[in-house]
Design a protein around this motif. Structure first.
Motif, PDB file in Angstrom:
ATOM      1  N   CYS A  14      -6.642   0.886   4.552  1.00 30.96           N
ATOM      2  CA  CYS A  14      -7.288   2.228   4.369  1.00 30.96           C
ATOM      3  C   CYS A  14      -7.654   2.612   3.007  1.00 30.96           C
ATOM      4  N   CYS A  70      -0.091   3.006   3.535  1.00 32.36           N
ATOM      5  CA  CYS A  70       0.143   2.544   4.725  1.00 32.36           C
ATOM      6  C   CYS A  70       1.410   1.777   5.196  1.00 32.36           C
ATOM      7  N   CYS A 110      -6.473  -1.149  -1.352  1.00 31.77           N
ATOM      8  CA  CYS A 110      -5.684  -1.954   0.205  1.00 31.77           C
ATOM      9  C   CYS A 110      -7.284  -1.488   1.312  1.00 31.77           C
ATOM     10  N   CYS A 117       0.546  -1.159   0.241  1.00 30.16           N
ATOM     11  CA  CYS A 117      -0.082   0.127  -0.073  1.00 30.16           C
ATOM     12  C   CYS A 117       0.343   1.438  -0.039  1.00 30.16           C
TER      13      CYS A 117
HETATM   14 ZN    ZN Z   1      -3.087   1.072   3.310  1.00 36.29          ZN
END
Ligand code: ZN
Ligand code: ADP
Length: 222
Positions: free
Chosen positions: A157, A137, A154, A134
């Motif tokens: 997030c 994050c 993701c 990702c």
């Molecule tokens: Zn993420």
């Protein structure tokens, strides 16, 4: 006092994935990934990022002093009475020495345990060739072994998933070589200091449980 725990293991051994699993169980632990910090620096075009770029592209190690500086800065601004879970640092004997020096000179911390994630080499290569990450994050997925619910997005997030530039065949092979040459000797460094705990890294759940059990018990290899 900074309580430093270290995740050690070959590229693809699952240091990032295991760290994420641990932080889910222990939300107060601070996950510190030098790889993520360096990629962020590179993306935002800072001085450190510019310096690191040439090394990271080839799968080589960024100079020890540069990495130690960002780690020290991170500890200085963070809470003192916390567990710090290092992933991808230290990577050389010199970095281990610099870290020990920094901790003892500041009088603020110590390395309490070092978890060695053990995984067979064939598994490592397979994992890295399908790895996606990702952008926002840093969560790690795998195209076939651990796909996200929605392709390219993701789960945690909603950020964009991408394949790391250094997860190509040639660079992966070089990173293994770098690990054998420069990082593997850390195993004896920490074994001699009686803080090494070998952990089976084949499954995330098993590794997370083994680490939490070890933290609850006495220090040292049994
Ligand atoms: Zn993420
Ligand atoms: P992996 O563990 O999967 O190889 P990381 O995200 O930890 O990936 O690291 C990616 C790259 O970032 C490394 O190949 C290296 O160039 C750089 N890097 C990360 N941590 C360090 C470190 N402690 N010392 C030197 N270089 C580092």
């Amino acid at each position: 006092m900074w309580d430093v725990m270290i995740l050690l293991g070959a590229p693809g051994a699952g240091k990032g994935t295991t760290a994420a699993g641990l932080v889910e169980e222990r939300p107060d632990w601070k996950h510190v990934s030098t790889g993520n910090m360096l990629r962020e620096a590179l993306q935002s075009g800072t001085q450190v990022g510019l310096e690191a770029k040439q090394y990271m592209e080839k799968g080589e190690l960024v100079p020890d002093a540069v990495v130690m500086k960002i780690v020290a800065e991170h500890l200085r601004v963070g809470p003192k009475d916390a567990v710090y879970l290092f992933d991808g640092f230290p990577r050389t004997d010199e970095q281990a020495v610099l870290l020990d020096q920094f901790l003892s000179e500041s009088g603020e911390g110590r390395v309490s345990r070092v978890f060695l994630l053990e995984v067979a080499k064939e598994v490592l290569v397979e994992r890295m060739s399908g790895r996606i990450v990702c952008r926002d994050c840093g969560a790690v997925y795998h195209l076939t072994n651990m796909p996200p619910k929605q392709e390219g997005v993701c789960d945690s997030c909603g950020g964009e998933l991408y394949q790391r530039a250094d997860d190509n065949r040639e660079t992966v092979l070089n990173r293994f070589e770098v690990y054998e040459k420069q990082t593997a000797s850390l195993i004896s460094y920490y074994r001699e200091r009686d803080v090494l705990v070998p952990v089976d890294g084949l499954s995330k759940a098993v590794a997370v449980k083994a680490i939490l059990d070890a933290v609850a018990g006495p220090v040292g290899e049994s």
